[in-house]
Design an enzyme around this catalytic site. Sequence first.
Site: not given
Lengths: 146, 146, 146
Positions: A30-31, A104
Amino acid sequence: MQDQVAQLAFVTIASVLEQAYFSMQVIWARRKYKISPPNTSGHPAFDRVLRAQLNCTEYLPIFLSTLWVAGIFFHQGLAALCGLLYLYARYKYFHGYAASALLRLWPMYFSASFLWLLTGLSLLGLLDFFLRSYCGVHIKQNWLMG
Amino acid sequence: MQDQVAQLAFVTIASVLEQAYFSMQVIWARRKYKISPPNTSGHPAFDRVLRAQLNCTEYLPIFLSTLWVAGIFFHQGLAALCGLLYLYARYKYFHGYAASALLRLWPMYFSASFLWLLTGLSLLGLLDFFLRSYCGVHIKQNWLMG
Amino acid sequence: MQDQVAQLAFVTIASVLEQAYFSMQVIWARRKYKISPPNTSGHPAFDRVLRAQLNCTEYLPIFLSTLWVAGIFFHQGLAALCGLLYLYARYKYFHGYAASALLRLWPMYFSASFLWLLTGLSLLGLLDFFLRSYCGVHIKQNWLMG
């Protein structure tokens, strides 16, 4: 009661710590990509990290359910071992997904196989219990006796 | 310990298998509407299938919590029966929602009523336990004795 | 078995009732801002309420896991007390987040601190159990004895 569940409880707390680690990765992403709550999208790399964390969160109750039923009704040590391998597969899945949607895949199949194994052990343990309680048939004992 | 939770454990594994079935429906809908991860939207029919699965996933920990507390503190067989009916309502909900947002409604209320029933049984069982332990009052016994 | 988990079961049902309350807030916000399922976005105020509820839902399995392990392996009453304080912090978090993204912060840290406390108590309880079982070392007793 503690004896019958201590190893399951340990794997449970290990899974909680792994989830805490994944949540911190989301906060860092997020940052890095400057995406503030309540927004949940904005950059493909952030989307992948968030999806990876959400997928692990989604499967946590399912994982813990099969872990505990397999541990209580089949074999505690074996269930705990499958649990640790599942958590290792989830770690690989998370970092694979963060790198690309394709990476993944194999840890996803790997983690799913341990979930199915735990589900299978749960069903075998429950089958053994119900046969023993209601029909007087002792499968496990017969196996051990040969 | 196994005697007191075997039926609850069975319903738990049944709920895990139902969740696996819902997850597969999402994977099939992803293929049908060509929506690859990490995308979570793109076609109204896919959105409904995904929302149905997410809603069932969200309620799984709540369902399992009330199932086990009601089963341990009120009555195992009755809790297990409510649990199976809840899982049946969730099956109807999933396929209703996949067809249209409106068709999800009655099985949603149906499944919610079993959740509330399990919550009520849990509270009654706990009330009985605490009255018995701390006040020496035996409600359940008095009921049975008339 | 009931004696060892009754207080944990009570906090578990309290957390279920709190989740039911949060879910109702989402339904009311859907009506207020006229956002019908399967839509999950449309107005910043609705987005915040939905994110608050989803965050609480996400943490529920983690909270319940640490609550029960801490309660069974460390001390039931202390774990239950931490659990109630966590639920209070979550109530503050929900209404803070509904008002603004910034007001979610302090109750978020407050609730996280109780989760970490429960995790720490779980690890201490398990450490004590494994030292006692495999090494014959009695930490807790030594503490009490001075």
